[in-house]
Design an enzyme around this catalytic site. Structure first.
Site, PDB file in Angstrom:
ATOM      1  CE  LYS A   9      26.258  45.724  44.518  1.00 47.25           C
ATOM      2  NZ  LYS A   9      25.429  46.546  43.610  1.00 47.25           N
ATOM      3  CE1 TYR A  49      28.310  50.732  44.640  1.00 42.03           C
ATOM      4  CE2 TYR A  49      27.737  50.209  46.910  1.00 42.03           C
ATOM      5  CZ  TYR A  49      27.929  49.821  45.596  1.00 42.03           C
ATOM      6  OH  TYR A  49      27.746  48.510  45.232  1.00 42.03           O
ATOM      7  CG  HIS A 115      31.223  46.504  43.565  1.00 40.64           C
ATOM      8  ND1 HIS A 115      30.898  47.670  42.914  1.00 40.64           N
ATOM      9  CD2 HIS A 115      32.576  46.519  43.724  1.00 40.64           C
ATOM     10  CE1 HIS A 115      32.008  48.368  42.696  1.00 40.64           C
ATOM     11  NE2 HIS A 115      33.038  47.698  43.183  1.00 40.64           N
ATOM     12  CD  GLU A 126      35.780  49.684  43.612  1.00 39.80           C
ATOM     13  OE1 GLU A 126      34.957  50.504  43.167  1.00 39.80           O
ATOM     14  OE2 GLU A 126      35.850  48.504  43.199  1.00 39.80           O
TER      15      GLU A 126
HETATM   16  P1  IDP Z   1      27.768  48.598  38.533  1.00 36.90           P
HETATM   17  O1  IDP Z   1      27.526  47.986  39.902  1.00 36.90           O
HETATM   18  O2  IDP Z   1      27.324  47.663  37.443  1.00 36.90           O
HETATM   19  O3  IDP Z   1      29.171  49.100  38.363  1.00 36.90           O
HETATM   20  P2  IDP Z   1      26.966  51.395  38.795  1.00 36.90           P
HETATM   21  O4  IDP Z   1      26.367  52.200  37.712  1.00 36.90           O
HETATM   22  O5  IDP Z   1      28.376  51.688  39.213  1.00 36.90           O
HETATM   23  O6  IDP Z   1      26.781  49.854  38.395  1.00 36.90           O
HETATM   24  O7  IDP Z   1      26.019  51.549  40.058  1.00 36.90           O
HETATM   25  C1  IDP Z   1      26.439  51.078  41.317  1.00 36.90           C
HETATM   26  C2  IDP Z   1      25.293  50.379  41.990  1.00 36.90           C
HETATM   27  O8  IDP Z   1      24.262  51.326  42.253  1.00 36.90           O
HETATM   28  C3  IDP Z   1      24.618  49.301  41.150  1.00 36.90           C
HETATM   29  O9  IDP Z   1      25.266  48.057  41.190  1.00 36.90           O
HETATM   30  C4  IDP Z   1      23.250  49.243  41.790  1.00 36.90           C
HETATM   31  O10 IDP Z   1      23.308  48.495  43.015  1.00 36.90           O
HETATM   32  C5  IDP Z   1      22.996  50.688  42.141  1.00 36.90           C
HETATM   33  N1  IDP Z   1      22.250  51.374  41.075  1.00 36.90           N
HETATM   34  C6  IDP Z   1      22.708  51.836  39.903  1.00 36.90           C
HETATM   35  N2  IDP Z   1      21.738  52.415  39.175  1.00 36.90           N
HETATM   36  C7  IDP Z   1      20.618  52.300  39.922  1.00 36.90           C
HETATM   37  C8  IDP Z   1      19.263  52.717  39.726  1.00 36.90           C
HETATM   38  O11 IDP Z   1      18.882  53.284  38.697  1.00 36.90           O
HETATM   39  N3  IDP Z   1      18.400  52.423  40.742  1.00 36.90           N
HETATM   40  C9  IDP Z   1      18.769  51.783  41.882  1.00 36.90           C
HETATM   41  N4  IDP Z   1      20.033  51.397  42.107  1.00 36.90           N
HETATM   42  C10 IDP Z   1      20.944  51.637  41.143  1.00 36.90           C
HETATM   43 MG    MG Z   2      30.185  50.692  39.264  1.00 43.09          MG
END
Ligand code: IDP
Ligand code: MG
Length: 149
Positions: A9, A49, A115, A126
């Site tokens: 990222k 996303y 990611h 993706e």
């Molecule tokens: P992951 O990247 O571990 O798969 P996901 O739950 O899919 O996590 O969330 C995607 C992205 O959204 C995260 O990597 C993070 O950058 C952002 N994100 C997730 N939850 C939060 C939050 O509570 N606050 C701010 N950003 C978040």
């Molecule tokens: Mg995810």
């Protein structure tokens, strides 16, 4: 063999961690099949996303992803999708184990560096979203017989 989509990222690119990320996937034994630096459009960020569209952080997440270039990659290998998630670590860097990328380099959930696809279906969609078929290299690493029985 599995393929997974991994993206450094904007925070990882800005902090000069691209090499460290690539090192970890190479050292594990995965094969790089796609790699590019991308200035992400808003449409691509929103598509990538899309599953989080209704979440409160969606707007700031999209702004973040388009704020500086990302490094998009496809890695291939046995169990690559789940293994990449382990190498990456928990979503919140403070909860991610030391030894993982997020555990070693991050502190904030909104700046978690990297990611990785979370399953076979998202990996396929993706990879198709970020790469054309001609951008993916089919090649035979000389090390294969020393990594796989
Ligand atoms: P992951 O990247 O571990 O798969 P996901 O739950 O899919 O996590 O969330 C995607 C992205 O959204 C995260 O990597 C993070 O950058 C952002 N994100 C997730 N939850 C939060 C939050 O509570 N606050 C701010 N950003 C978040
Ligand atoms: Mg995810």
């Amino acid at each position: 063999m599995e393929r997974t989509f991994v993206m450094v990222k904007p925070d990882g690119v800005q902090r000069g961690l691209v090499g460290d990320v690539i090192r970890r996937f190479e050292s594990k034994g995965f094969k790089l099949v796609g790699l590019k630096l991308v200035s992400v459009s808003r449409e691509l960020a929103e598509q990538h996303y899309g599953v989080h569209r209704e979440r409160p952080f969606f707007g700031s997440l999209v702004e973040f992803i388009i704020s500086a270039p990302v490094v998009a990659m496809v890695w291939e290998g046995k169990g690559a999708i789940a293994a990449a998630r382990k190498i990456i670590g928990a979503t919140n860097p403070l909860e991610a184990e030391p030894g993982t990328i997020r555990g070693d380099f991050g502190v904030d959930i909104g700046r978690n560096l990297i990611h990785g696809s979370d399953g076979p279906d998202t990996a396929a969609s993706e990879i198709a979203l970020w790469f054309s078929e001609s951008e993916l290299a089919n090649w035979e690493p000389a090390t294969k017989a020393w990594l796989y029985e």
